[in-house]
Scaffold this motif. Structure first.
Motif, mmCIF file in Angstrom:
data_model
loop_
_atom_site.group_PDB
_atom_site.id
_atom_site.type_symbol
_atom_site.label_atom_id
_atom_site.label_comp_id
_atom_site.label_asym_id
_atom_site.label_seq_id
_atom_site.Cartn_x
_atom_site.Cartn_y
_atom_site.Cartn_z
ATOM 1 N N SER A 1 0.844 -1.193 0.000
ATOM 2 C CA SER A 1 0.000 0.000 0.000
ATOM 3 C C SER A 1 0.882 1.248 0.000
ATOM 4 O O SER A 1 2.048 1.193 0.387
ATOM 5 N N PRO A 2 0.330 2.405 -0.417
ATOM 6 C CA PRO A 2 1.136 3.627 -0.509
ATOM 7 C C PRO A 2 1.754 4.082 0.823
ATOM 8 O O PRO A 2 2.781 4.724 0.824
ATOM 9 N N ASN A 3 1.152 3.734 1.955
ATOM 10 C CA ASN A 3 1.673 4.178 3.250
ATOM 11 C C ASN A 3 2.870 3.356 3.728
ATOM 12 O O ASN A 3 3.589 3.784 4.615
ATOM 13 N N ASN A 4 3.069 2.175 3.174
ATOM 14 C CA ASN A 4 4.139 1.282 3.605
ATOM 15 C C ASN A 4 5.218 1.210 2.525
ATOM 16 O O ASN A 4 5.023 1.689 1.418
ATOM 17 N N THR A 5 6.352 0.590 2.867
ATOM 18 C CA THR A 5 7.408 0.403 1.868
ATOM 19 C C THR A 5 7.897 -1.038 1.907
ATOM 20 O O THR A 5 7.831 -1.704 2.946
#
Length: 126
Positions: free
Chosen positions: A76-80
């Motif tokens: 997801s965009p919030n995680n890497t």
């Protein structure tokens, strides 16, 4: 059996600065609290298959496809998430305020759910 104990002992000494270590012969999962979340490191003996990370609800949060010719990872965009074929390690960072909602068993798998390692996270103080 004795050689397996020796290998695991070396892994524990090598990764002594992590909070928790969970290994089987093929997959090793560690986690560490960071300033803005939690990082998970999934190390495999030979990186050949898809690597997946699951939260305590058994929902897949991130994965990297078979790493050839180059690693291709999604979250997801919030995680890497990133993967190294040199170290056979996949690093997944959950960027979330550290709180009790992160409590539970987290899992890393390699392949078709054959090789896996789990760690249990318990946030005692928010």
């Amino acid at each position: 059996m004795q050689s397996t104990f020796f290998i695991l002992t070396i892994l524990i000494l090598y990764i002594s600065n992590t909070v928790v270590l969970s290994c089987n012969i093929h997959v090793c999962l560690t986690w560490q609290a960071e300033k803005d979340g939690i990082s998970f490191k999934c190390k495999v003996n030979k990186l050949s298959w898809k690597v997946m990370f699951y939260n305590p609800s058994n929902q897949e949060l991130a994965h990297c496809l078979t790493p050839f010719p180059i690693p291709e990872c999604y979250t997801s965009p919030n995680n890497t998430i990133q993967q190294s074929r040199i170290t056979n390690t996949t690093i997944f960072i959950v960027k979330h305020h550290i709180e009790s909602s992160l409590n539970g068993q987290w899992k890393c798998t390699h392949g078709t759910n054959v090789d896996e390692a789990t760690v249990n996270i318990t946030v005692l103080k928010e």
